[in-house]
Design an enzyme around this catalytic site. Sequence first.
Site, mmCIF file in Angstrom:
data_model
loop_
_atom_site.group_PDB
_atom_site.id
_atom_site.type_symbol
_atom_site.label_atom_id
_atom_site.label_comp_id
_atom_site.label_asym_id
_atom_site.label_seq_id
_atom_site.Cartn_x
_atom_site.Cartn_y
_atom_site.Cartn_z
ATOM 1 C CD GLU A 1 -8.205 0.351 2.526
ATOM 2 O OE1 GLU A 1 -7.164 -0.146 2.076
ATOM 3 O OE2 GLU A 1 -8.377 0.548 3.742
ATOM 4 C CE1 TYR B 1 -4.703 5.890 5.479
ATOM 5 C CE2 TYR B 1 -4.909 6.135 7.873
ATOM 6 C CZ TYR B 1 -4.734 5.331 6.760
ATOM 7 O OH TYR B 1 -4.592 3.999 6.916
ATOM 8 N NE ARG C 1 -9.489 -2.297 3.592
ATOM 9 C CZ ARG C 1 -8.459 -2.705 4.330
ATOM 10 N NH1 ARG C 1 -7.827 -3.819 3.989
ATOM 11 N NH2 ARG C 1 -8.075 -2.023 5.386
ATOM 12 C CG ASP D 1 -7.053 3.548 3.158
ATOM 13 O OD1 ASP D 1 -6.884 2.978 4.259
ATOM 14 O OD2 ASP D 1 -8.158 3.988 2.775
ATOM 15 C CG HIS E 1 -8.561 6.805 5.769
ATOM 16 N ND1 HIS E 1 -9.052 7.438 6.877
ATOM 17 C CD2 HIS E 1 -8.067 5.630 6.212
ATOM 18 C CE1 HIS E 1 -8.850 6.700 7.956
ATOM 19 N NE2 HIS E 1 -8.260 5.590 7.574
ATOM 20 C CD GLU F 1 -4.479 -2.800 6.613
ATOM 21 O OE1 GLU F 1 -5.705 -2.958 6.649
ATOM 22 O OE2 GLU F 1 -3.920 -1.714 6.820
ATOM 23 C CD1 TRP G 1 -7.749 11.743 10.155
ATOM 24 C CD2 TRP G 1 -8.405 9.652 10.639
ATOM 25 N NE1 TRP G 1 -6.640 11.007 10.378
ATOM 26 C CE2 TRP G 1 -6.973 9.731 10.677
ATOM 27 C CE3 TRP G 1 -9.019 8.427 10.883
ATOM 28 C CZ2 TRP G 1 -6.185 8.612 10.970
ATOM 29 C CZ3 TRP G 1 -8.227 7.324 11.183
ATOM 30 C CH2 TRP G 1 -6.845 7.443 11.237
ATOM 31 N NE ARG H 1 -2.078 2.015 3.440
ATOM 32 C CZ ARG H 1 -2.685 2.504 4.520
ATOM 33 N NH1 ARG H 1 -3.942 2.202 4.789
ATOM 34 N NH2 ARG H 1 -2.030 3.303 5.337
ATOM 35 C CD GLU I 1 -10.242 0.579 7.217
ATOM 36 O OE1 GLU I 1 -9.446 0.094 6.396
ATOM 37 O OE2 GLU I 1 -9.924 1.451 8.022
HETATM 38 C C1 CS2 Z 1 -6.588 2.107 7.686
HETATM 39 C C2 CS2 Z 1 -6.495 1.982 9.169
HETATM 40 O O1 CS2 Z 1 -5.255 0.169 7.621
HETATM 41 C C3 CS2 Z 1 -6.124 0.821 7.027
HETATM 42 O O2 CS2 Z 1 -6.618 0.519 5.938
HETATM 43 O O3 CS2 Z 1 -7.820 2.505 7.186
HETATM 44 O O4 CS2 Z 1 -5.208 2.369 9.521
HETATM 45 C C4 CS2 Z 1 -7.477 2.810 9.961
HETATM 46 O O5 CS2 Z 1 -7.197 4.179 9.758
HETATM 47 C C5 CS2 Z 1 -7.327 2.457 11.430
HETATM 48 O O6 CS2 Z 1 -7.504 1.074 11.574
HETATM 49 C C6 CS2 Z 1 -8.336 3.203 12.274
HETATM 50 O O7 CS2 Z 1 -8.217 2.801 13.611
HETATM 51 MG MG MG Z 2 -8.233 1.641 5.323
#
Ligand code: CS2
Ligand code: MG
Length: 406
Positions: free
Chosen positions: A240, A163, A287, A214, A216, A343, A406, A151, A266
Amino acid sequence: MLLPVRIVDARVIVTCPGRNFVTLKIVTDEGVTGVGDATLNGRELSVAAYLTEHVIPTLIGRDPARIEDTWQYLYRGAYWRRGPVTMSAIAAVDTALWDIKGKVAGLPVYQLLGGRSREGVTVYGHANGDTVDDVLTAVASYVDLGYRAIRVQTGIPGLPVTYGVGKDKLFYEPADAAIPTESAWSTERYLSFIPSVFARVREEFGPTLKLLHDVHHRLTPIEAARLGRSLEPYALTWMEDPVPAELQEGFRLIRQHTTTPIAVGEVFNTIWDCEQLIREQLIDYIRATVVHAGGITHLRRIFDLAALHHVRSGSHGATDLSPVCMAAALHLDLAIPNFGLQEYMRHTPATDEVFPHGYHFADGYLHPSEAPGLGVDIDEDLAAKYPYRPASLPVNRLEDGTMHNW
Ligand code: CS2
Ligand code: MG
């Protein structure tokens, strides 16, 4: 007549070896123990209280072998269904009961899920850097470690922080303060910069290395469509979380404009959060994770629905999911037919010490333990040395101060 085995104890262990983790340990009257991850980043004590106050009292005296019935009891019995707190608590119970079932059967859990469907679990790591040159250095280090998928996250010129760019190169923990820190975001700066990053990575590392990115949750569907189209020359494995996923039909718009594959999930907690995305093939990877989507039992259902619609797994595996979750995920990853990627943001040595486990990394794969059960435990004496420390995830605002994602 054999008396059924009973759950005689269950306890929540909160520990903070560098970051907070919540673990449930269940004990049977035969002295067999099982563990489940209940960590919800920034909301850890909510899940700990849910387990302690509302779940554990109902577990004492139950038959640990009745995994499905316990899942249904905790899901339907809550009345207030779904959501990250409830489903993380149910996940912890479910995971611990699968651990117990494996130990009683004398088999690693993947054998109870249908046995191996592959030799190893392909994982991806996180290459990140403030500048493109830093990113190229980071990608090279992950290639040297043997990763088959990487990634890529980078700083955005003009934005102080963003991020995915950590202070440490191998470990990344975003929950960095008791009261959320604030960062600034500019979609315009981001969209105009990201394609050049992947152009450089492809130029340096060639066309076949699996690359992911990502977003995000930070774009609108049309912005995500523009990003996906601009990244098509670089053939990403996935982009992602392009948009917040409450509006599942919103992904139709992205799909109309780009062939860049999409990975989402996620933050999902049940099959209902992704049923339309999967059924309409609006995503390519789901995910969802063991700890946040109701455990092994429910995540298997999500993956089976995904298998009907050409959707593969791509489970979350950040540092805020404990080694207990990672161990459980690997058993599912090894067994399901539609595995995609896992991941694997490595945990720190202190965390690995608190959670002794048998999974190991080799040649770009993670291999689960062959021990009966999940092959992971928690060292409660060591865990007690790391008291809980309040920590929240950051928040994100646009440059004019508007709250963003975020
Ligand atoms: C992120 C995470 O790993 C990822 O794909 O989206 O780092 C996410 O920000 C954290 O798990 C939030 O706690
Ligand atoms: Mg993520």
